[in-house]
Design an enzyme around this catalytic site. Structure first.
Site, short mmCIF file in Angstrom:
data_model
loop_
_atom_site.label_atom_id
_atom_site.label_comp_id
_atom_site.label_asym_id
_atom_site.label_seq_id
_atom_site.Cartn_x
_atom_site.Cartn_y
_atom_site.Cartn_z
N GLU A 122 0.84 -1.22 0.00
CA GLU A 122 0.00 0.00 0.00
C GLU A 122 0.87 1.26 0.00
O GLU A 122 0.51 2.28 0.58
CB GLU A 122 -0.95 0.01 1.21
CG GLU A 122 -1.99 -1.10 1.23
CD GLU A 122 -3.22 -0.80 0.38
OE1 GLU A 122 -3.43 0.38 0.03
OE2 GLU A 122 -3.94 -1.75 0.05
C1 LIG Z 1 1.67 -10.06 0.96
C2 LIG Z 1 1.65 -9.14 -0.19
C3 LIG Z 1 0.44 -8.79 -0.76
C4 LIG Z 1 0.40 -7.93 -1.88
N1 LIG Z 1 -0.79 -7.64 -2.45
C5 LIG Z 1 -0.84 -6.92 -3.59
C6 LIG Z 1 -2.05 -6.72 -4.32
O1 LIG Z 1 -3.11 -7.20 -3.93
N2 LIG Z 1 -2.05 -5.98 -5.43
C7 LIG Z 1 -0.90 -5.42 -5.91
O2 LIG Z 1 -0.93 -4.75 -6.93
N3 LIG Z 1 0.29 -5.58 -5.24
C8 LIG Z 1 0.34 -6.34 -4.11
N4 LIG Z 1 1.54 -6.54 -3.47
C9 LIG Z 1 2.71 -5.90 -4.00
C10 LIG Z 1 3.19 -4.75 -3.13
O3 LIG Z 1 2.33 -3.66 -3.27
C11 LIG Z 1 4.64 -4.43 -3.50
O4 LIG Z 1 5.45 -5.48 -3.02
C12 LIG Z 1 5.09 -3.11 -2.93
O5 LIG Z 1 4.42 -2.06 -3.54
C13 LIG Z 1 6.59 -2.87 -3.08
O6 LIG Z 1 6.96 -3.03 -4.42
P1 LIG Z 1 8.15 -4.02 -4.77
O7 LIG Z 1 7.96 -5.29 -4.01
O8 LIG Z 1 8.24 -4.10 -6.24
O9 LIG Z 1 9.42 -3.33 -4.15
P2 LIG Z 1 10.56 -2.55 -4.94
O10 LIG Z 1 9.94 -1.47 -5.75
O11 LIG Z 1 11.44 -3.54 -5.59
O12 LIG Z 1 11.32 -1.85 -3.74
C14 LIG Z 1 12.37 -2.47 -2.99
C15 LIG Z 1 12.83 -1.48 -1.92
O13 LIG Z 1 13.29 -0.28 -2.54
C16 LIG Z 1 12.54 0.84 -2.09
N5 LIG Z 1 12.36 1.77 -3.19
C17 LIG Z 1 11.74 1.56 -4.35
N6 LIG Z 1 11.76 2.66 -5.11
C18 LIG Z 1 12.39 3.60 -4.40
C19 LIG Z 1 12.74 4.97 -4.64
N7 LIG Z 1 12.39 5.59 -5.77
N8 LIG Z 1 13.38 5.63 -3.68
C20 LIG Z 1 13.72 5.03 -2.52
N9 LIG Z 1 13.44 3.75 -2.25
C21 LIG Z 1 12.79 3.04 -3.17
C22 LIG Z 1 11.24 0.26 -1.58
O14 LIG Z 1 10.62 1.09 -0.63
C23 LIG Z 1 11.70 -1.05 -0.98
O15 LIG Z 1 12.19 -0.83 0.30
C24 LIG Z 1 1.59 -7.42 -2.37
C25 LIG Z 1 2.82 -7.77 -1.80
C26 LIG Z 1 2.84 -8.65 -0.75
C27 LIG Z 1 4.19 -9.06 -0.19
#
Ligand SMILES: Cc1cc2nc3c(=O)[nH]c(=O)nc-3n(C[C@H](O)[C@H](O)[C@H](O)COP(=O)(O)OP(=O)(O)OC[C@H]3O[C@@H](n4cnc5c(N)ncnc54)[C@H](O)[C@@H]3O)c2cc1C
Length: 446
Positions: free
Chosen positions: A227
């Protein structure tokens, strides 16, 4: 037709109806862009490829869903072509409030367990609650639970009233609640000692009360990631906060604007700032009689008012110092936002305590104590954050991270067993039947 793969679909693998955001290509008669569709989950071409397992949140279903030439009728488009992102962002606001609501619930439960266990468990001749180190944790849990509920109530009322733009409030509530609830759960685990680390199942098997403290910690961890992760919320809120300045300073903040454009921007901006900056120096917080209707909590609201102006000044100095480079100063921006979140929580807490006092004198008195202690704890965090705006290791951290990434320090990684290396079996069984990580199992010949 929809084609593509969606990783992480909470409850999507068991749902009957899916809301799918898909990019529509631009073509004659189609404006294109991200579009929201209602899709029936049993439509031909939809397959659930995997069900994901997580550290916590095991009560939900989540997986990888593939769409292969899935036909969707035109009338299943929500809000029109290209409106998907707007719809997603608008629903995110209220959706985001479910996170602080869960966090408030978790903190209230943590308070109940902390109260019961710290009175029951006796160490060194006293209940652990009477040892100051544990008392401090109980106080933090109680004060934070009250503040979390106050923040949820305030933001929910703003949402329910309708017509309010609650983007910043919802984002602040989500960010702050997810971080603070995590600390609350960590404190609960600490108060429970070894039992905090033990699973509820194992406790029950030994005949003890099945308190799932470790589960709370695992379940709450995701709130700082989904979120909108903490890092992304920092950037999103900071952008909203400095938007006025960017609009006023215009080309000044543009990295590639030419000198003449920058000069014009300085002239334009100086008129605005000539009026704005002095307003940041004086305000109600300097008047010892202001916020009198809040009684003993009035000094905290004056602190909030003074700090809000100090925060705006600090943001302005940051803009002046780094100009367009400010957006890459994530340490600075993160602290600015965290201060704003603490001030928001303090204000919500004082307002709720005052309201409770109006309803019930006795409860009002304890609510006032909760709010007072919360504000004192929060003020210490705010002061530390203000100090860290200008005294920090941000430059050193960036440099060291660069060194790590260049591979200068790989020598420090030597001498360890990497559990992610090798090709399985991923889970080995110990003699007792409990699962262990593969490399450790190999090493100790379990
Ligand atoms: C249990 C679970 C349920 C989920 N449910 C849904 C769902 O129903 N629908 C859906 O669409 N998604 C869902 N997700 C996905 C979730 O929203 C994403 O995992 C989340 O938004 C983070 O994206 P990412 O995993 O790609 O992290 P990444 O983007 O790979 O980020 C990795 C790290 O880098 C940081 N980071 C990224 N970009 C930046 C930046 N520009 N500056 C500084 N730091 C940065 C992040 O904060 C994080 O700490 C779910 C995930 C889980 C684990």
């Amino acid at each position: 037709e929809i084609d593509g793969v969606k990783l992480w679909t909470t409850n999507g693998v068991v749902a009957e109806l899916l809301v799918v955001m898909a990019r529509v290509p631009e073509s004659p008669g189609h404006r294109g862009g991200v579009t929201a569709f209602v899709v029936e989950a049993d439509s031909p071409g939809i397959t659930v490829e995997r069900r994901n397992g997580f550290m916590g949140l095991r009560g939900i279903e989540n997986g990888v869903t593939r769409f292969h030439r899935v036909r969707v009728p035109k009338e299943n488009v929500i809000g029109g072509e290209g409106q998907g992102l707007k719809i997603a962002l608008a629903t995110l606001n209220t959706g985001r409030l479910s996170v602080p609501a869960c966090c408030a619930g978790a903190a209230k439960w943590a308070l109940s367990i902390a109260r019961q266990w710290s009175a029951e468990r006796v160490q060194w001749g006293r209940p652990i609650a009477e040892h100051e180190a544990i008392a401090a944790r109980i106080s933090f849990i109680a004060a934070t639970a009250f503040a979390l509920e106050s923040v949820v109530e305030l933001t929910s009322r703003l949402a329910d009233a309708g017509g309010n733009d609650i983007r910043i409030e919802a984002a602040l509530a989500k960010l702050w609640a997810s971080e603070l609830a995590w600390q609350v759960a960590d404190d609960l685990v600490q108060i429970r000692g070894g039992r905090g680390y033990e699973t509820a199942e194992s406790l029950a098997a030994r005949g003890e009360r099945a308190v799932p403290a470790e589960q709370l910690l695992r379940d709450l961890r995701i709130n700082r990631i989904f979120e909108g992760s903490t890092e992304i919320m920092h950037l999103l809120i900071a952008r909203e906060a400095v938007d006025t300045h960017l609009a006023v300073a215009g080309d000044l903040a543009e990295e590639d604007a030419d000198l003449r454009a920058k000069a014009r921007a300085v002239v334009g901006a100086s008129g605005f700032y000539a009026g704005w900056l002095p307003r940041l120096l004086v305000g109600a917080g300097l008047n010892p009689g202001s916020f009198r209707e809040f009684g003993a909590l009035a000094p905290h609201l004056r602190f909030v008012e003074r700090s809000a102006r100090k925060l705006a000044r600090a943001t302005f100095y940051g803009m002046a110092r780094w100009q367009a480079r400010l957006q890459r100063r994530q340490g600075f921006l993160g602290r600015v936002v965290d201060i704003g979140a603490e001030l928001f929580a303090m204000a919500a807490t004082c307002v709720r305590a005052a309201a409770l006092r109006g309803e019930d004198e006795e409860q009002g008195r304890t609510a006032e104590r909760l709010a007072d202690t919360f504000c004192r704890q929060s003020r210490l965090r705010v002061e530390r954050l203000f100090d860290a705006l200008w005294t920090n290791t941000d430059d050193e951290d960036r440099e060291l991270a660069g060194s790590v990434l260049r591979g200068d320090i790989t020598w420090l990684e030597a001498g360890i067993l990497d559990p992610s290396e090798g090709t399985g079996p991923w889970i080995a069984r110990s003699r007792s039947g409990a699962s262990t990580e593969p490399n450790l199992a190999r090493r100790y010949e379990l």
